[in-house]
Design a protein around this motif. Structure first.
Motif, PDB file in Angstrom:
ATOM      1  N   PHE A  41      -5.703   1.649  -3.207  1.00 18.09           N
ATOM      2  CA  PHE A  41      -7.121   2.025  -3.222  1.00 18.09           C
ATOM      3  C   PHE A  41      -7.885   1.308  -2.111  1.00 18.09           C
ATOM      4  N   LEU A  42      -7.674  -0.010  -1.996  1.00 17.38           N
ATOM      5  CA  LEU A  42      -8.370  -0.788  -0.968  1.00 17.38           C
ATOM      6  C   LEU A  42      -7.942  -0.348   0.434  1.00 17.38           C
ATOM      7  N   GLY A  43      -6.652  -0.099   0.588  1.00 21.16           N
ATOM      8  CA  GLY A  43      -6.164   0.400   1.878  1.00 21.16           C
ATOM      9  C   GLY A  43      -6.754   1.758   2.193  1.00 21.16           C
ATOM     10  N   GLY A  44      -6.917   2.585   1.170  1.00 20.70           N
ATOM     11  CA  GLY A  44      -7.501   3.908   1.351  1.00 20.70           C
ATOM     12  C   GLY A  44      -8.956   3.852   1.777  1.00 20.70           C
ATOM     13  N   VAL A  45      -9.683   2.851   1.267  1.00 23.08           N
ATOM     14  CA  VAL A  45     -11.088   2.686   1.658  1.00 23.08           C
ATOM     15  C   VAL A  45     -11.182   2.374   3.150  1.00 23.08           C
TER      16      VAL A  45
ATOM     17  N   ILE B 103       0.856  -1.191   0.000  1.00 21.80           N
ATOM     18  CA  ILE B 103       0.000   0.000   0.000  1.00 21.80           C
ATOM     19  C   ILE B 103       0.886   1.233   0.000  1.00 21.80           C
ATOM     20  N   ILE B 104       0.697   2.087  -0.982  1.00 25.57           N
ATOM     21  CA  ILE B 104       1.411   3.364  -1.018  1.00 25.57           C
ATOM     22  C   ILE B 104       0.613   4.348  -0.163  1.00 25.57           C
ATOM     23  N   ILE B 105       1.209   4.765   0.944  1.00 26.30           N
ATOM     24  CA  ILE B 105       0.475   5.531   1.955  1.00 26.30           C
ATOM     25  C   ILE B 105      -0.104   6.822   1.381  1.00 26.30           C
ATOM     26  N   GLU B 106       0.654   7.507   0.525  1.00 32.24           N
ATOM     27  CA  GLU B 106       0.171   8.762  -0.054  1.00 32.24           C
ATOM     28  C   GLU B 106      -1.124   8.546  -0.831  1.00 32.24           C
ATOM     29  N   GLN B 107      -1.165   7.460  -1.615  1.00 27.98           N
ATOM     30  CA  GLN B 107      -2.381   7.161  -2.380  1.00 27.98           C
ATOM     31  C   GLN B 107      -3.533   6.776  -1.457  1.00 27.98           C
ATOM     32  N   ALA B 108      -3.222   5.996  -0.414  1.00 25.64           N
ATOM     33  CA  ALA B 108      -4.254   5.588   0.537  1.00 25.64           C
ATOM     34  C   ALA B 108      -4.860   6.814   1.226  1.00 25.64           C
ATOM     35  N   ILE B 109      -4.022   7.788   1.543  1.00 23.01           N
ATOM     36  CA  ILE B 109      -4.513   9.024   2.168  1.00 23.01           C
ATOM     37  C   ILE B 109      -5.463   9.751   1.216  1.00 23.01           C
ATOM     38  N   ALA B 110      -5.105   9.796  -0.065  1.00 15.68           N
ATOM     39  CA  ALA B 110      -5.956  10.480  -1.050  1.00 15.68           C
ATOM     40  C   ALA B 110      -7.317   9.789  -1.161  1.00 15.68           C
ATOM     41  N   PHE B 111      -7.310   8.462  -1.311  1.00 19.89           N
ATOM     42  CA  PHE B 111      -8.570   7.724  -1.422  1.00 19.89           C
ATOM     43  C   PHE B 111      -9.367   7.775  -0.121  1.00 19.89           C
ATOM     44  N   ASN B 112      -8.656   7.893   0.991  1.00 25.96           N
ATOM     45  CA  ASN B 112      -9.306   8.014   2.292  1.00 25.96           C
ATOM     46  C   ASN B 112     -10.246   9.216   2.334  1.00 25.96           C
ATOM     47  N   TYR B 113      -9.843  10.305   1.696  1.00 23.12           N
ATOM     48  CA  TYR B 113     -10.687  11.506   1.692  1.00 23.12           C
ATOM     49  C   TYR B 113     -11.950  11.304   0.854  1.00 23.12           C
ATOM     50  N   ILE B 114     -11.863  10.504  -0.207  1.00 23.59           N
ATOM     51  CA  ILE B 114     -13.049  10.210  -1.009  1.00 23.59           C
ATOM     52  C   ILE B 114     -14.071   9.446  -0.166  1.00 23.59           C
TER      53      ILE B 114
ATOM     54  N   LEU C 131      -4.998  19.430   6.609  1.00 24.31           N
ATOM     55  CA  LEU C 131      -5.069  17.970   6.752  1.00 24.31           C
ATOM     56  C   LEU C 131      -4.106  17.240   5.804  1.00 24.31           C
ATOM     57  N   PRO C 132      -4.125  17.532   4.501  1.00 19.22           N
ATOM     58  CA  PRO C 132      -3.158  16.849   3.626  1.00 19.22           C
ATOM     59  C   PRO C 132      -1.745  17.415   3.745  1.00 19.22           C
TER      60      PRO C 132
END
Length: 291
Positions: free
Chosen positions: A210-214, A26-37, A76-77
């Protein structure tokens, strides 16, 4: 008190997820982005924000809470990015310490901005809280080198950024029925900032991220929601929420690290847990009993 406890559990769950993220590709930066969605979606369907019949952009321009959600949307970001740089240049131990010791700023704000009454039990509780934090943040010699200028700037940014975010969440709690719209807009702006940052970095998107971000988004949303509700429950005692959240997270995080990741709890860490529990007793139970 149950809202504060739930916020602490969600926050520690977020930390555990971030800790195992690398091993799960899991790329943390991407997970953080998807987390906001995910946070935006949950805010919309669960909190049902009221934009008072205005268009989204008109509400942002006209709302009296605009400074709050604009600041949160940017911070936040941004603080996440600053934290990653602090870890890179100053190390994770120092960066984590800077984040936790940012508690100084919201506690100061509790009395100067939110006009909380300073009692003897609260003075003792705050004193115990900081002793507990220092003890819990004390780690065995990590063999870390001296911090360079970039590292110092990163640590200052972490300390200042997280402290301001805590204060802003208290302001969100004070907005009453307007807080769903404030959260929704804050998450929307944060998502824009994070995705722009990743596009500029030309990141390669991955399914595990993406899944980690969810999952991260679900945990992070409820962490923030319960934290705000805790502030609403203890409207006249923000110090309890500020201190309780910080020392609660690091106490539970220390215990979780020992049980799940086999991290060693030193004697001084154990002493820190005792001081932290004493701080909660003084800030809540003793202060309540005296009043």
């Amino acid at each position: 008190m149950h809202n504060l406890i739930l916020a602490i559990f969600c926050s520690v769950a977020v930390s555990v997820l971030l800790k195992v993220a690398r091993k799960k590709n899991i790329i943390i930066e991407q997970a953080i982005a998807f987390n906001y969605i995910v946070a935006i979606t949950l805010s919309y369907f669960l909190l049902k924000p009221d934009f008072k019949g205005l268009a989204f952009t008109d509400f942002i321009a006209q709302s009296e809470h605009s400074p709050i959600f604009l600041a949160l949307g940017l911070l936040l970001p941004s603080v996440f990015i600053i934290m990653s740089k602090a870890v890179e240049f100053a190390g994770i131990v120092r960066s984590d310490a800077a984040q936790r010791l940012s508690l100084f700023l919201p506690i100061l704000a509790a009395f100067l901005i939110f006009h909380e009454t300073l009692s003897q039990s609260k003075i003792v509780g705050i004193f115990f809280a900081f002793i507990g934090l220092f003890c819990l943040l004390t780690k065995p010699n990590q063999g870390q080198s001296a911090v360079n200028f970039k590292g110092i700037l990163g640590l200052i940014g972490v300390w200042f950024g997280y402290g301001i975010i805590d204060i802003l969440f208290k302001q969100v709690a004070k907005s009453g029925g307007a807080f769903p719209a404030t959260l929704f807009i804050s998450f929307s702006l944060a998502a824009c900032v994070m995705f722009i940052y990743l596009v500029l970095k030309r990141t390669q998107w991955t399914v595990p991220s993406f899944l980690g971000g969810v999952l991260l988004g679900i945990l992070n949303f409820f962490n923030i929601l319960f934290y705000i509700k805790a502030h609403q429950s203890f409207g006249s005692n923000p110090t309890l929420v500020f201190a309780g959240m910080n020392i609660g997270v690091i106490c539970l995080g220390t215990i979780t690290g020992a049980l799940i990741f086999k991290e060693k709890i030193s004697k001084i860490n154990g002493l820190g847990i005792l001081f932290s529990l004493s701080a909660i007793f003084c800030l809540y139970y003793l202060d309540k009993f005296i009043l």
